[in-house]
Scaffold this motif. Structure first.
Motif, short mmCIF file in Angstrom:
data_model
loop_
_atom_site.label_atom_id
_atom_site.label_comp_id
_atom_site.label_asym_id
_atom_site.label_seq_id
_atom_site.Cartn_x
_atom_site.Cartn_y
_atom_site.Cartn_z
N PRO A 116 -6.89 17.32 15.68
CA PRO A 116 -7.65 16.07 15.57
C PRO A 116 -8.53 16.45 14.57
O PRO A 116 -8.75 17.56 14.22
CB PRO A 116 -7.92 15.83 16.62
CG PRO A 116 -8.10 17.92 17.17
CD PRO A 116 -6.90 17.72 17.18
N PHE A 117 -9.09 15.04 13.23
CA PHE A 117 -9.90 15.23 12.70
C PHE A 117 -10.94 14.45 12.70
O PHE A 117 -10.22 13.50 12.58
CB PHE A 117 -8.96 15.86 11.44
CG PHE A 117 -10.56 16.49 9.89
CD1 PHE A 117 -10.91 17.66 10.50
CD2 PHE A 117 -10.97 15.81 10.12
CE1 PHE A 117 -12.04 17.90 9.77
CE2 PHE A 117 -11.50 15.00 8.38
CZ PHE A 117 -12.02 16.47 8.02
N SER A 140 -15.68 6.96 16.87
CA SER A 140 -14.16 6.77 16.60
C SER A 140 -13.11 7.56 16.30
O SER A 140 -13.87 8.52 17.88
CB SER A 140 -14.52 6.85 14.27
OG SER A 140 -15.00 8.28 14.65
N ILE A 141 -11.97 7.04 16.68
CA ILE A 141 -10.72 8.14 17.27
C ILE A 141 -10.59 8.68 15.71
O ILE A 141 -10.74 8.49 15.27
CB ILE A 141 -10.21 6.93 18.26
CG1 ILE A 141 -10.49 5.88 18.83
CG2 ILE A 141 -9.35 7.87 18.16
CD1 ILE A 141 -10.92 6.81 20.49
N PRO A 142 -10.51 10.43 16.39
CA PRO A 142 -10.46 11.04 15.40
C PRO A 142 -9.31 10.82 15.06
O PRO A 142 -8.02 10.53 16.29
CB PRO A 142 -10.21 12.01 16.09
CG PRO A 142 -11.48 12.03 17.48
CD PRO A 142 -11.34 11.19 17.84
N THR A 184 -7.93 10.94 26.24
CA THR A 184 -8.32 10.26 25.55
C THR A 184 -8.75 10.24 23.95
O THR A 184 -9.57 9.24 23.18
CB THR A 184 -10.19 11.20 26.10
OG1 THR A 184 -9.93 12.61 25.19
CG2 THR A 184 -10.16 11.56 26.74
N ASN A 185 -7.66 10.49 23.50
CA ASN A 185 -7.25 10.03 22.15
C ASN A 185 -5.18 9.97 22.44
O ASN A 185 -4.54 10.64 21.52
CB ASN A 185 -6.99 11.67 21.70
CG ASN A 185 -7.22 10.93 20.20
OD1 ASN A 185 -6.52 10.04 18.58
ND2 ASN A 185 -7.73 11.91 18.92
N PRO A 186 -5.44 8.42 21.69
CA PRO A 186 -4.07 8.41 21.56
C PRO A 186 -3.20 8.53 20.30
O PRO A 186 -2.16 7.74 20.69
CB PRO A 186 -4.55 6.02 21.63
CG PRO A 186 -6.00 6.16 20.97
CD PRO A 186 -6.75 7.39 21.70
#
Length: 514
Positions: free
Chosen positions: A152-153, A162-164, A504-506
């Motif tokens: 992820p970044f 914001s979603i990484p 938590t991160n789609p």
């Protein structure tokens, strides 16, 4: 400047790693983050990124994931000691899951390292500081891509909600190379000590990335891999640059000089790591001896990890790397450098005993689930400096901790030649391997095969955190070993993404097989 980031930045990190805010304490994750993201980063901010890297010296997490899963290390349970809810056993037996504690903690630590390095990189105006931040980010990212296969970044300037985004392994590899090329162009040629990244550090990591590029860009998880000649030539190019910079092999009889208490001044081949002194050891190497020392040895240890008998038996008896009496160490506290098997001794050459009075004899036999306190061959690649009265206070041990060194680079060059690369200087794979072996007291070899190369890398680099990486590249990581009688699935060549991160991160997708 605050020691801990503002809550907005911390919670932004939480979105990146899916760790709780309470885990981001300064003791575990370092002591500095940018107070003002719009201010220019300085050396103090860069030190905060380096401090995040110091966790690599822990016996757990990144080091454990890279070593306990291989053929050279295991953590046996000894009665009530080292059970730890099976965390070490699951690594050795390849039975971890997406909720494994060390899989989770390693993910957190490495991703926080990327985030903090990005903060400094984005705001620094000094090109040397920017180059060091690029190198450090590349190292953290290299470990993420190697261990987890995706990364992820999130830009620190982005909204904290914001979603990484997520880089694939191929994208992450290109990102690492770009960072390292920037670092090579902007870092100083030399540095005051190995704790400051320089051009050679960037070149050494670039060589390692190109050597593993076939693994990181393959669509076949676990192999087979096809190594491009162009990538192998890049390995050779960077290795030759490091040689031209003046790094050399240690002379005959001086193998352990790279790891001893005076390696800051005596080593000729250490490229990058952590600089420690007797008065300040922010990344002490003492875990590396404490984790194997018995309670009754000097200094007293944690009586934990061992190597495997088959790995120990891969060394010739004449090979210095297997173990030697080290001057100023063995004659003072009885400890030998290298592998420890058989009767153990203390100060005054006194034969030591176990807690119950039996002779302290380390045996090759060891059982992962239930071992006695003396079972298992121990490893002391790093070792403390005894005092004049034959005692040890290792709270501030001044052994530099080594991550990248010249012998590794030379063996990478030999492997690259073996895999189809061409050295403009005319060196051969077998010539380079023998140049590593001969000073160690090992006999010369006539040919280099993949099996010979993997075995030699094991003998030279044991317990330095590279074995899993090597075994995967040679397609041997999933083979049965002692205490793991059956081959594991190839999907275990990458670890699972922590389930809490996936939840938590789609943009994160769980790795195949988990």
């Amino acid at each position: 400047m605050k020691k801990i980031a503002t809550r907005a930045v911390v919670c932004g990190l939480v979105l990146l790693t899916a760790a709780g805010c309470a885990k981001l304490d300064e003791k575990l994750y370092g002591s500095r983050s940018l107070k003002d993201p719009n201010a220019a980063a300085g050396s103090a901010d860069l030190n905060g990124v380096y401090s995040q890297l110091y966790g690599q010296t822990d016996q757990a997490n990144t080091y454990a994931l890279q070593e306990h899963s291989t053929d050279e290390m295991m953590g046996p349970t000894r009665g009530t000691d080292w059970g730890d809810f099976g965390t070490w056993r699951k690594l050795h037996t390849h039975t971890w899951t997406a909720t494994h504690n060390q899989v989770n903690d390693t993910w957190d630590q490495l991703n926080i390292g990327v985030f903090r390095a990005t903060q400094v990189f984005n705001s620094a105006t000094d090109q040397n500081i920017k180059g060091q931040a690029a190198f450090l980010r590349a190292y953290f990212m290299f470990q993420i891509i190697d261990l987890y296969g995706q990364a992820p970044f999130r830009d620190p300037a982005a909204p904290v909600t914001s979603i990484p985004s997520v880089m694939s392994r191929t994208e992450g590899t290109a990102f690492i190379i770009k960072d390292l090329e920037f670092a090579e162009a902007n870092l100083q040629q030399t540095s005051a000590n190995i704790g400051i990244a320089n051009k050679a550090a960037a070149q050494a990591l670039l060589a390692k990335v190109y050597l593993n590029k076939a693994v990181y860009t393959s669509t076949a998880v676990g192999g087979p891999f096809t190594f491009a000649a162009a990538d192998m030539n890049k390995v050779i190019e960077y290795a030759n640059k490091i040689t031209a910079a003046g790094y050399t092999m240690e002379p005959a009889g001086k193998y352990f000089q790279d790891f001893a208490w005076d390696n800051s001044t005596q080593s000729k081949g250490n490229i990058f790591g952590f600089y420690n002194t007797a008065t300040s050891a922010p990344a002490s190497a003492k875990n590396r001896w404490r984790m194997g020392l018995h309670y009754n040895q000097t200094p007293d240890g944690w009586n934990g990890f061992t190597t495997l008998a088959d790995f120990y038996n891969s060394f010739e008896a004449s090979d210095e790397r297997r173990g030697v009496a080290y001057p100023g160490l063995t004659d003072k506290i009885g400890l030998r450098a290298g592998f420890a098997v058989g009767q153990q001794f203390g100060p005054g050459n006194k034969a030591l005993t176990q807690r119950g009075g039996k002779p302290l004899i380390f045996t090759p036999e060891v059982n992962l689930n239930f071992s006695t306190e003396a079972q298992g061959i121990r490893v002391f690649k790093y070792f403390p400096q005894p005092s004049a009265n034959n005692t040890v206070n290792d709270d501030n041990s001044d052994n530099d901790y080594v991550i990248l060194r010249y012998a590794d680079v030379m063996l990478e060059k030999a492997e690259a030649i073996m895999r189809g690369g061409t050295d403009p200087n005319g060196e051969t794979a077998v010539g380079i391997v023998n140049r590593v072996r001969t000073p160690r007291g090992a006999t010369t070899i006539a040919t280099v095969t993949p099996a010979v190369m993997l075995a030699e890398r094991g003998r030279e680099l044991y317990w330095e955190g590279w074995r899993r990486n090597d075994q995967i590249r040679f397609e041997k990581f999933n083979d049965p070993v002692d205490q793991r009688p059956n081959a594991s699935a190839k999907t275990f060549t990458v670890y699972p993404i922590p389930q809490r991160a996936v939840d938590t991160n789609p943009n994160l997708k769980q790795n195949a097989g988990y």
